[in-house]
Design a protein around this motif. Structure first.
Motif, PDB file in Angstrom:
ATOM      1  N   ARG A  45      65.862 -41.920 -69.609  1.00  0.00           N
ATOM      2  CA  ARG A  45      65.989 -41.545 -68.208  1.00  0.00           C
ATOM      3  C   ARG A  45      64.906 -42.260 -67.408  1.00  0.00           C
ATOM      4  NH1 ARG A  45      66.900 -35.289 -66.507  1.00  0.00           N
ATOM      5  NH2 ARG A  45      68.461 -35.585 -68.147  1.00  0.00           N
ATOM      6  N   GLU A  46      65.301 -42.796 -66.242  1.00  0.00           N
ATOM      7  CA  GLU A  46      64.332 -43.493 -65.411  1.00  0.00           C
ATOM      8  C   GLU A  46      64.389 -42.978 -63.979  1.00  0.00           C
ATOM      9  OE1 GLU A  46      64.977 -47.690 -64.809  1.00  0.00           O
ATOM     10  OE2 GLU A  46      67.059 -47.416 -64.163  1.00  0.00           O
ATOM     11  N   LEU A  47      63.240 -43.008 -63.331  1.00  0.00           N
ATOM     12  CA  LEU A  47      63.174 -42.626 -61.933  1.00  0.00           C
ATOM     13  C   LEU A  47      63.772 -43.748 -61.095  1.00  0.00           C
ATOM     14  CD1 LEU A  47      62.204 -40.733 -59.663  1.00  0.00           C
ATOM     15  CD2 LEU A  47      60.020 -41.960 -59.728  1.00  0.00           C
ATOM     16  N   VAL A  48      64.756 -43.418 -60.298  1.00  0.00           N
ATOM     17  CA  VAL A  48      65.407 -44.394 -59.433  1.00  0.00           C
ATOM     18  C   VAL A  48      64.710 -44.465 -58.077  1.00  0.00           C
ATOM     19  CG1 VAL A  48      67.550 -45.053 -58.290  1.00  0.00           C
ATOM     20  CG2 VAL A  48      67.619 -43.993 -60.558  1.00  0.00           C
ATOM     21  N   ALA A  49      64.546 -43.312 -57.459  1.00  0.00           N
ATOM     22  CA  ALA A  49      63.928 -43.258 -56.139  1.00  0.00           C
ATOM     23  C   ALA A  49      63.478 -41.833 -55.873  1.00  0.00           C
ATOM     24  CB  ALA A  49      64.899 -43.707 -55.052  1.00  0.00           C
ATOM     25  N   ASN A  50      62.434 -41.704 -55.069  1.00  0.00           N
ATOM     26  CA  ASN A  50      62.071 -40.383 -54.602  1.00  0.00           C
ATOM     27  C   ASN A  50      61.481 -40.474 -53.211  1.00  0.00           C
ATOM     28  OD1 ASN A  50      59.449 -41.258 -55.030  1.00  0.00           O
ATOM     29  ND2 ASN A  50      58.958 -39.717 -56.562  1.00  0.00           N
ATOM     30  N   ILE A  51      61.408 -39.316 -52.576  1.00  0.00           N
ATOM     31  CA  ILE A  51      60.851 -39.227 -51.233  1.00  0.00           C
ATOM     32  C   ILE A  51      59.844 -38.086 -51.227  1.00  0.00           C
ATOM     33  CG2 ILE A  51      62.824 -37.812 -50.431  1.00  0.00           C
ATOM     34  CD1 ILE A  51      62.419 -39.185 -47.672  1.00  0.00           C
ATOM     35  N   ILE A  52      58.660 -38.412 -50.731  1.00  0.00           N
ATOM     36  CA  ILE A  52      57.569 -37.453 -50.707  1.00  0.00           C
ATOM     37  C   ILE A  52      57.628 -36.673 -49.401  1.00  0.00           C
ATOM     38  CG2 ILE A  52      55.079 -37.185 -51.060  1.00  0.00           C
ATOM     39  CD1 ILE A  52      56.607 -38.609 -53.329  1.00  0.00           C
ATOM     40  N   ARG A  53      56.958 -35.545 -49.385  1.00  0.00           N
ATOM     41  CA  ARG A  53      56.985 -34.667 -48.224  1.00  0.00           C
ATOM     42  C   ARG A  53      56.570 -35.388 -46.941  1.00  0.00           C
ATOM     43  NH1 ARG A  53      53.127 -29.345 -47.508  1.00  0.00           N
ATOM     44  NH2 ARG A  53      54.031 -28.558 -45.573  1.00  0.00           N
ATOM     45  N   ASP A  54      55.654 -36.374 -47.050  1.00  0.00           N
ATOM     46  CA  ASP A  54      55.194 -37.074 -45.848  1.00  0.00           C
ATOM     47  C   ASP A  54      56.124 -38.212 -45.441  1.00  0.00           C
ATOM     48  OD1 ASP A  54      52.589 -39.176 -47.417  1.00  0.00           O
ATOM     49  OD2 ASP A  54      54.737 -38.998 -47.759  1.00  0.00           O
ATOM     50  N   GLY A  55      57.228 -38.351 -46.154  1.00  0.00           N
ATOM     51  CA  GLY A  55      58.208 -39.374 -45.823  1.00  0.00           C
ATOM     52  C   GLY A  55      58.096 -40.648 -46.640  1.00  0.00           C
ATOM     53  N   THR A  56      57.070 -40.766 -47.441  1.00  0.00           N
ATOM     54  CA  THR A  56      56.917 -41.935 -48.295  1.00  0.00           C
ATOM     55  C   THR A  56      58.059 -42.013 -49.301  1.00  0.00           C
ATOM     56  OG1 THR A  56      54.511 -41.787 -48.119  1.00  0.00           O
ATOM     57  CG2 THR A  56      55.410 -43.097 -49.932  1.00  0.00           C
ATOM     58  N   THR A  57      58.573 -43.203 -49.481  1.00  0.00           N
ATOM     59  CA  THR A  57      59.658 -43.409 -50.453  1.00  0.00           C
ATOM     60  C   THR A  57      59.205 -44.371 -51.540  1.00  0.00           C
ATOM     61  OG1 THR A  57      60.596 -45.174 -49.100  1.00  0.00           O
ATOM     62  CG2 THR A  57      61.469 -42.952 -48.759  1.00  0.00           C
TER      63      THR A  57
END
Length: 121
Positions: A45-57
């Motif tokens: 399993r790999e991380l594709v994308a995420n978004i942090i609370r401050d909007g950072t992607t």
């Protein structure tokens, strides 16, 4: 409890587009970050994308320029727009949320059930 419900997977031809969505519900106090992992047959399993609370992607290199992650904080929902899909994007996509439950003191990670994305002609 907390539930993550995914939608939007399916079959698409190479070069096509899909959008998957993930909505978190339940007694949520605060979401730190949300995103998508994927797992292809025989691969980790790999991380594709995420978004942090401050909007950072953040994106894995293989999807940069093709995938876009966005969030709707009012709806506790995250979206992954996938363009220019390739056969190697075929995988089960899992949504996750790192959040604080209203009744607990720590942040924990919750997972969706997974949605299949198949890129094939």
């Amino acid at each position: 409890q907390v539930q993550l419900v995914e939608s939007g997977g399916g079959l698409v031809q190479p070069g096509g587009s899909l959008r998957v969505s993930c909505a978190a519900s339940g007694s949520i106090f605060n979401i730190n970050n949300m995103g998508w992992y994927r797992q292809a047959p025989g691969k980790e399993r790999e991380l594709v994308a995420n978004i942090i609370r401050d909007g950072t992607t953040n994106y894995v290199d293989s999807v940069k320029g093709r995938f876009t992650i966005s969030g709707d904080t009012a709806k506790n929902t995250v979206y992954l727009q996938m363009n220019s899909l390739k056969r190697e994007d075929t995988a089960v996509y899992y949504c996750y949320a790192n959040l604080k439950h209203a009744y607990y003191t720590n942040y924990n990670t919750y997972w969706g059930q997974g949605t299949q994305v198949t890129v094939s002609s």
